[in-house]
Enzyme design. Sequence first.
Site, short mmCIF file in Angstrom:
data_model
loop_
_atom_site.label_atom_id
_atom_site.label_comp_id
_atom_site.label_asym_id
_atom_site.label_seq_id
_atom_site.Cartn_x
_atom_site.Cartn_y
_atom_site.Cartn_z
N THR A 64 8.72 2.12 6.28
CA THR A 64 8.80 0.64 6.01
C THR A 64 9.06 0.37 4.49
O THR A 64 8.63 1.08 3.67
CB THR A 64 7.43 0.02 6.37
OG1 THR A 64 7.03 -0.18 7.62
CG2 THR A 64 7.45 -1.63 6.06
N GLY A 123 0.00 -0.83 11.62
CA GLY A 123 -0.03 -2.33 11.58
C GLY A 123 -1.40 -2.79 11.93
O GLY A 123 -2.05 -3.60 11.46
#
Length: 222
Positions: A145, A198
């Site tokens: 990410t 997440g």
Amino acid sequence: MTENTLELETDPLFNSGRGSALTENGTVEMEASIMDGPKRRCGAVFGLTTVKNPVSLARLVEKSPHSYLGFLGAEEFAKKQGVEMVDNEYFITQDNVGMLKLAKEAYSILFDYRIPAVGSCGAGAAMDNPLQMNGLPISVYAPETVGCVVVDKEGRCATATSTGGLMNKMIGRIGDSPLIGSGTYASELCMVSCTGEGEAIIRSTLAREVSVVMEYKVFLKK
């Protein structure tokens, strides 16, 4: 900061923009956020399928009356703002198509990873690693990410995060990256951009917790 993140979103090596992890349907749904520490202004977008650089749209949302925009609403806002749009195929790479195939064969939703080249020294070392996740050596996984944190000459903090999420994720899934206080947070003292699973980051509101620890340390020293 936005310019640095734009460059990383354009590089297919990273799990953001072009090179984003694929959904269960083989498409891309991206998310991004940005936050200014001193004023606590923020902008976040999610469910993007045609915006070339999600972080640029998050920056525009920050300047709008709102903090979050998603899916069709975010795409329409992007068109009105003149943000560059591309076909969803632009974001899909052959590497990620191969990763999605492995994820489906394993019946798993995977962190993004790079398949080691057959016959390379790195591949042999990776496959010999005893630590595994979802049946694959832990060393082939790479948290990619995109995150960017900056401090200007006056000590003001800001941060941005952009990602395609998890490989083989369900359509409509939203991760931590666009959630202020979970995947992204900036204050007067520090800036945080998270990467990882997440769902776990959301449950712990990780970015805000890190900032709070810094704030407490400064308070206790006074």
